[in-house]
Each structure stands twice: as structure tokens, then as C-alpha cells.
Design a protein around this motif. Structure first.
Motif, PDB file in Angstrom:
ATOM      1  N   ILE A 141       0.872  -1.186   0.000  1.00  0.00           N
ATOM      2  CA  ILE A 141       0.000   0.000   0.000  1.00  0.00           C
ATOM      3  C   ILE A 141       0.908   1.234   0.000  1.00  0.00           C
ATOM      4  CG2 ILE A 141      -1.999  -1.048   1.168  1.00  0.00           C
ATOM      5  CD1 ILE A 141      -1.082   0.337   3.764  1.00  0.00           C
ATOM      6  N   ASP A 142       0.359   2.389  -0.384  1.00  0.00           N
ATOM      7  CA  ASP A 142       1.199   3.595  -0.405  1.00  0.00           C
ATOM      8  C   ASP A 142       1.225   4.246   0.982  1.00  0.00           C
ATOM      9  OD1 ASP A 142      -0.846   5.846  -0.225  1.00  0.00           O
ATOM     10  OD2 ASP A 142      -1.628   4.776  -1.960  1.00  0.00           O
ATOM     11  N   ALA A 143       2.093   5.237   1.130  1.00  0.00           N
ATOM     12  CA  ALA A 143       2.341   5.837   2.448  1.00  0.00           C
ATOM     13  C   ALA A 143       1.079   6.488   3.036  1.00  0.00           C
ATOM     14  CB  ALA A 143       3.456   6.873   2.337  1.00  0.00           C
ATOM     15  N   HIS A 144       0.224   7.079   2.180  1.00  0.00           N
ATOM     16  CA  HIS A 144      -0.977   7.740   2.703  1.00  0.00           C
ATOM     17  C   HIS A 144      -2.070   6.751   3.080  1.00  0.00           C
ATOM     18  CE1 HIS A 144       0.248  11.820   2.383  1.00  0.00           C
ATOM     19  NE2 HIS A 144       0.551  11.709   1.096  1.00  0.00           N
ATOM     20  N   MET A 145      -2.005   5.549   2.527  1.00  0.00           N
ATOM     21  CA  MET A 145      -3.045   4.563   2.850  1.00  0.00           C
ATOM     22  C   MET A 145      -2.847   3.983   4.251  1.00  0.00           C
ATOM     23  SD  MET A 145      -5.777   3.123   1.868  1.00  0.00           S
ATOM     24  CE  MET A 145      -5.764   3.894   0.267  1.00  0.00           C
ATOM     25  N   GLN A 146      -1.563   3.926   4.672  1.00  0.00           N
ATOM     26  CA  GLN A 146      -1.253   3.267   5.958  1.00  0.00           C
ATOM     27  C   GLN A 146      -2.173   3.703   7.091  1.00  0.00           C
ATOM     28  OE1 GLN A 146       2.703   4.050   7.253  1.00  0.00           O
ATOM     29  NE2 GLN A 146       3.652   3.151   5.455  1.00  0.00           N
ATOM     30  N   ASP A 147      -2.198   5.003   7.361  1.00  0.00           N
ATOM     31  CA  ASP A 147      -2.954   5.444   8.546  1.00  0.00           C
ATOM     32  C   ASP A 147      -4.453   5.277   8.349  1.00  0.00           C
ATOM     33  OD1 ASP A 147      -2.460   8.174   6.923  1.00  0.00           O
ATOM     34  OD2 ASP A 147      -4.211   8.476   8.177  1.00  0.00           O
ATOM     35  N   GLN A 148      -4.886   5.243   7.065  1.00  0.00           N
ATOM     36  CA  GLN A 148      -6.325   5.191   6.797  1.00  0.00           C
ATOM     37  C   GLN A 148      -6.911   3.796   7.009  1.00  0.00           C
ATOM     38  OE1 GLN A 148      -7.707   7.873   3.656  1.00  0.00           O
ATOM     39  NE2 GLN A 148      -5.594   8.328   3.157  1.00  0.00           N
ATOM     40  N   VAL A 149      -6.064   2.747   6.971  1.00  0.00           N
ATOM     41  CA  VAL A 149      -6.597   1.384   7.163  1.00  0.00           C
ATOM     42  C   VAL A 149      -6.533   0.930   8.620  1.00  0.00           C
ATOM     43  CG1 VAL A 149      -6.210   0.540   4.807  1.00  0.00           C
ATOM     44  CG2 VAL A 149      -4.399   0.289   6.508  1.00  0.00           C
ATOM     45  N   ILE A 150      -5.859   1.698   9.476  1.00  0.00           N
ATOM     46  CA  ILE A 150      -5.645   1.248  10.860  1.00  0.00           C
ATOM     47  C   ILE A 150      -6.973   0.977  11.578  1.00  0.00           C
ATOM     48  CG2 ILE A 150      -4.781   1.983  13.141  1.00  0.00           C
ATOM     49  CD1 ILE A 150      -2.562   1.068  11.116  1.00  0.00           C
ATOM     50  N   ILE A 151      -7.952   1.851  11.426  1.00  0.00           N
ATOM     51  CA  ILE A 151      -9.224   1.666  12.137  1.00  0.00           C
ATOM     52  C   ILE A 151      -9.934   0.387  11.667  1.00  0.00           C
ATOM     53  CG2 ILE A 151     -10.543   3.204  10.590  1.00  0.00           C
ATOM     54  CD1 ILE A 151     -12.125   4.085  13.114  1.00  0.00           C
ATOM     55  N   TYR A 152      -9.776   0.058  10.380  1.00  0.00           N
ATOM     56  CA  TYR A 152     -10.428  -1.150   9.852  1.00  0.00           C
ATOM     57  C   TYR A 152      -9.721  -2.405  10.377  1.00  0.00           C
ATOM     58  CZ  TYR A 152     -12.734   2.338   7.089  1.00  0.00           C
ATOM     59  OH  TYR A 152     -13.472   3.437   6.724  1.00  0.00           O
ATOM     60  N   MET A 153      -8.386  -2.338  10.484  1.00  0.00           N
ATOM     61  CA  MET A 153      -7.634  -3.459  11.060  1.00  0.00           C
ATOM     62  C   MET A 153      -8.058  -3.669  12.514  1.00  0.00           C
ATOM     63  SD  MET A 153      -3.792  -2.638   9.588  1.00  0.00           S
ATOM     64  CE  MET A 153      -2.990  -4.199   9.958  1.00  0.00           C
ATOM     65  N   ALA A 154      -8.270  -2.570  13.233  1.00  0.00           N
ATOM     66  CA  ALA A 154      -8.605  -2.655  14.665  1.00  0.00           C
ATOM     67  C   ALA A 154      -9.981  -3.273  14.891  1.00  0.00           C
ATOM     68  CB  ALA A 154      -8.549  -1.261  15.288  1.00  0.00           C
ATOM     69  N   LEU A 155     -10.911  -3.049  13.967  1.00  0.00           N
ATOM     70  CA  LEU A 155     -12.301  -3.503  14.173  1.00  0.00           C
ATOM     71  C   LEU A 155     -12.590  -4.865  13.551  1.00  0.00           C
ATOM     72  CD1 LEU A 155     -14.082  -0.108  13.398  1.00  0.00           C
ATOM     73  CD2 LEU A 155     -13.837  -1.177  15.656  1.00  0.00           C
ATOM     74  N   ALA A 156     -11.779  -5.277  12.565  1.00  0.00           N
ATOM     75  CA  ALA A 156     -12.073  -6.499  11.788  1.00  0.00           C
ATOM     76  C   ALA A 156     -11.945  -7.759  12.640  1.00  0.00           C
ATOM     77  CB  ALA A 156     -11.117  -6.570  10.606  1.00  0.00           C
ATOM     78  N   GLU A 157     -12.508  -8.836  12.100  1.00  0.00           N
ATOM     79  CA  GLU A 157     -12.424 -10.125  12.785  1.00  0.00           C
ATOM     80  C   GLU A 157     -11.101 -10.805  12.402  1.00  0.00           C
ATOM     81  OE1 GLU A 157     -13.747 -12.111  14.806  1.00  0.00           O
ATOM     82  OE2 GLU A 157     -13.179 -14.122  14.141  1.00  0.00           O
ATOM     83  N   GLY A 158     -10.229 -11.075  13.369  1.00  0.00           N
ATOM     84  CA  GLY A 158      -9.014 -11.855  13.106  1.00  0.00           C
ATOM     85  C   GLY A 158      -7.806 -11.012  12.755  1.00  0.00           C
ATOM     86  N   ARG A 159      -6.787 -11.711  12.252  1.00  0.00           N
ATOM     87  CA  ARG A 159      -5.475 -11.102  12.056  1.00  0.00           C
ATOM     88  C   ARG A 159      -5.353 -10.441  10.679  1.00  0.00           C
ATOM     89  NH1 ARG A 159      -1.274 -13.613   9.402  1.00  0.00           N
ATOM     90  NH2 ARG A 159       0.739 -12.564   9.643  1.00  0.00           N
TER      91      ARG A 159
END
Ligand SMILES: Nc1ncnc2c1ncn2[C@@H]1O[C@H](COP(=O)(O)OP(=O)(O)OP(=O)(O)O)[C@@H](O)[C@H]1O
Length: 358
Positions: free
Chosen positions: A287-305
Motif C-alpha cells: 500500500i502507499d504511504a498515505h493509505m497506511q494510517d487510513q486502514v488502521i481503524i479497519y484493522m482494529a475492528l475487523a475479525e481476526g489477524r
């Protein structure tokens, strides 16, 4: 109702992103928050129009009690209710970024009890924020990997300083976000782009930005950039910009974008957008540098690793991880792998009980 959590808005990046991620997580998890020292590291601290309208939008969506929210305010209290589906409107009345209104509202809309339509007004192509085309061409396909889907329609473009853009976003809520493994870069298939001018600016600037980008991307195959002038009804004010995105054989999508600047050669804007993309491609980041911070909330809420292979971890990303750990208690790790870093998280697996199992 859970106890109120204090969030220090001056830590790490110390900007508007801390507020957005705090308010989204507060609304989704039903945890009241007090955010203090808002945007303490900015030259003009406190809420600007985009931040204020963004949190008011989420307050509307979940019938929250919102205290202290006015322009310039450095402390707010947000006590969320239930997130309801429906039609919501937010208008920054400036060139404040529509994409950043969407950034705070989208995770909440995905956890609503029914379909959500957002009518968002302000800047579509603003500085220091994703251009709306980046949200559509880059963020949207990346979020699909988390089972987070939205569609957007641009009715009118809005630029600095007047704004006046209008975008409608439709979101179908989900029962649960799924984890995503974005670890294999694959082979580059193509680079696409749009290079635009609007208002009274000459079309040659669009061609020059595209030339600047193509030169920077010379070593890559299938670079196709569409140069055009926006219709004056769609975009009456002056602006120029370029948005690039690429797709790989393993389904990675990365982007790079820039706005033209008065007094700066148009080639430079093109080279800047392409330079960011080129650097990400050469590093084999997924992913590009600007996408990194934008996916963090989705990683935190999703089911699993979830795990994402990316370049140098930005301060925005570390900040988003810190806030997600504080509010959602999801644990993130960063594992260096040569020049790359693997960001990993086992998410909460939050269930939206209003949405039946598929
Ligand atoms: N050129 C760009 N392309 C894509 N995304 C971008 C770009 N520039 C910034 N972003 C994203 O926009 C968001 C900006 O957050 P940030 O907190 O810096 O801005 P803000 O809310 O306007 O507040 P502040 O003015 O306090 O910085 C981040 O998610 C960042 O990754």
C-alpha cells in the motif's frame, strides 16, 4: 454507558487525525471520549471547519451529546448513542476536505443499523488531504478487502479557497468487517491516472503534469493518464491536479497525487505525484504511504489477524495505531523486513447486531 476516556490530541502527530479516529471509535464502540489539546501541533490549533463538521456529522449519525464543539475549540466531549441508518448532510462551507469528512464518517456508517447516504459538501481536491478521486480509485478497492464497501458520486468539484464541492456517498452497513492480508505485491499490471484543469486554467497544464508523471514512471509498463478540462458547470473555479493509481497481479492498489501550484512548473506536480508512487513501487510495498494510517481503524475492528506489508511507517500511522490501542484495545505490531515493515493487528471482530448473518 462506559466511563469517559481522555484523549490527548497533542501526542505524536498532534493533528486532526487524532480527533477523527477518536470520534469514529467512540461512536462505533459506544465509549464516551473527551479529546483535549486538539491539533496542538498545528500553527492554528483547535477545530477548523472540516474537523467541526466531521464530528457534528458523526454526532448526528449516532445522536451523540457533543459539548464544546465550535471553531477554534481545543477540547470537546462526545457521548455517543446508537448509529442509525439514514440520510445525513455535512457542509464545511469552506474548501475543508470532503474526503476527511468521509474518513471520520465511513467506519461509523458501516456499523449503522441500516443503509446510510452522506451528502458531503466542501473541497473535493484540497491540499494536505486525499483528493476525492484517491478515495474512489485507491481507498475504495483497498477497503473492499475488509468487506467495507461504498459508492460515491461527484456532483460538483470544490477547490481552495471557495469550496462548494458536493459528493454523495452510499454505504451499506456490514455485520462484521473481515481481516485483510495485504502481503504480496505481485507484478505491476498498469498505472492509470487523471490529470485535470478547471476554471480558466489552460488544458496544457494537464498535459504538462501528465508529462512530468510519465517521465518519473518511465521504467514501468502501461502508463495511461487521461488529461482533461472539467466542465465549467461541474467545476467553475480554478484548480489543477493529478491523481495516479496502479494495480498489481495480486490485487494491490497504490496511489500518488498532487495539486498544481501557482508559480510552480506543472511538470513538478506530475513528478511529485509519480515520485510518491514510484518510490512505493520500487520498495515493493503493498500500500502507499498515505493509505497506511487510513486502514488502521479497519484493522482494529475487523475479525481476526490483518497484516500489511508497507514502506516506512509514517507518524500518522503510529498515531492512528496509538489511538486505536487506547480506545479499541486492539494490539498492533510493526515488524521490520528489510526495507519494508509488516503492520499486524488482531482485530476486535466487532459485530453489528442490527445486520443479520448473510
Ligand atoms: N496527498 C495525499 N493523498 C492521500 N491522502 C493524503 C494526502 N495528504 C494527506 N492525506 C491523508 O489525509 C489525512 C490528513 O490528516 P491530518 O491529521 O494531517 O489532517 P487534518 O485533519 O487536515 O489536520 P491537520 O490540519 O491538523 O493536519 C491523513 O489520513 C493522510 O494520510
Amino acid at each position: 454507558m462506559a466511563q469517559c476516556l481522555d484523549i490527548d490530541g497533542s501526542i505524536l502527530e498532534g493533528g486532526g487525525q487524532i480527533l477523527r479516529i477518536s470520534i469514529s471509535l467512540s461512536a462505533i464502540l459506544g465509549i464516551p471520549v473527551r479529546v483535549m489539546n486538539i491539533r496542538a501541533k498545528r500553527s492554528k490549533p483547535g477545530l477548523a471547519a472540516q474537523h467541526l463538521k466531521g464530528i457534528q456529522l458523526v454526532a448526528d449519525m449516532c445522536q451523540a451529546k457533543l459539548k464544546g464543539a465550535s471553531i477554534g475549540s481545543t477540547e470537546i466531549e462526545f457521548t455517543p448513542g446508537k448509529i442509525r441508518g439514514g440520510h445525513y448532510v455535512a457542509d464545511t462551507q469552506t474548501a475543508g476536505s470532503i474526503s476527511l469528512l468521509l474518513q471520520v464518517a465511513l467506519p461509523c456508517a458501516l456499523m449503522a443499523d441500516g443503509p446510510v447516504t452522506l451528502d458531503l459538501k466542501g473541497g473535493t481536491n484540497a491540499d494536505m488531504a486525499p483528493q476525492i478521486d484517491y478515495m474512489d480509485k485507491v481507498l475504495r478497492p483497498v477497503l473492499q478487502k475488509f468487506n467495507a464497501n461504498f459508492s460515491l458520486k461527484i456532483h460538483r468539484r470544490g477547490y481552495f479557497p471557495r469550496g462548494g464541492g458536493h459528493v454523495t456517498v452510499d454505504v451499506t452497513p456490514v455485520r462484521q468487517l473481515q481481516s485483510a492480508l495485504i502481503m504480496e505485491r505481485g507484478d505491476l499490471l498498469s498505472v492509470k491516472g487523471l490529470s485535470f484543469v478547471a476554471g480558466t486554467l489552460p488544458i496544457k497544464l494537464a498535459y504538462q503534469m501528465a508529462d512530468g508523471a510519465r517521465q518519473e514512471l518511465g521504467q514501468f509498463p502501461n502508463v495511461n493518464i487521461n488529461c482533461y478540462k472539467e466542465d465549467r458547470h461541474m467545476a467553475p473555479d480554478n484548480c489543477s491536479g493529478i491523481v495516479l493509481w496502479c494495480e498489481t497481479s495480486s490485487g494491490c492498489v497504490l496511489g500518488g497525487d498532487a495539486l498544481g501550484r501557482r508559480g510552480t512548473d506543472a511538470h513538478t506536480a506530475g513528478a511529485q505525484a509519480a515520485g510518491a508512487l514510484r518510490a512505493a513501487l520500487l520498495s515493493r510495498a503493498c500500500i502507499d504511504a498515505h493509505m497506511q494510517d487510513q486502514v488502521i481503524i479497519y484493522m482494529a475492528l475487523a475479525e481476526g489477524r490483518s497484516a500489511i506489508n508497507t514502506g516506512e511507517v509514517t507518524l500518522h500511522t503510529k498515531t492512528a495505531m496509538h489511538i486505536a490501542e487506547l480506545i479499541a484495545k486492539s494490539k498492533f505490531t510493526i515488524q521490520p523486513e528489510g526495507d519494508l515493515n509488516i503492520i499486524e493487528c488482531t482485530g476486535l471482530g466487532l459485530i453489528n447486531k442490527n445486520i443479520p448473518t448473510e
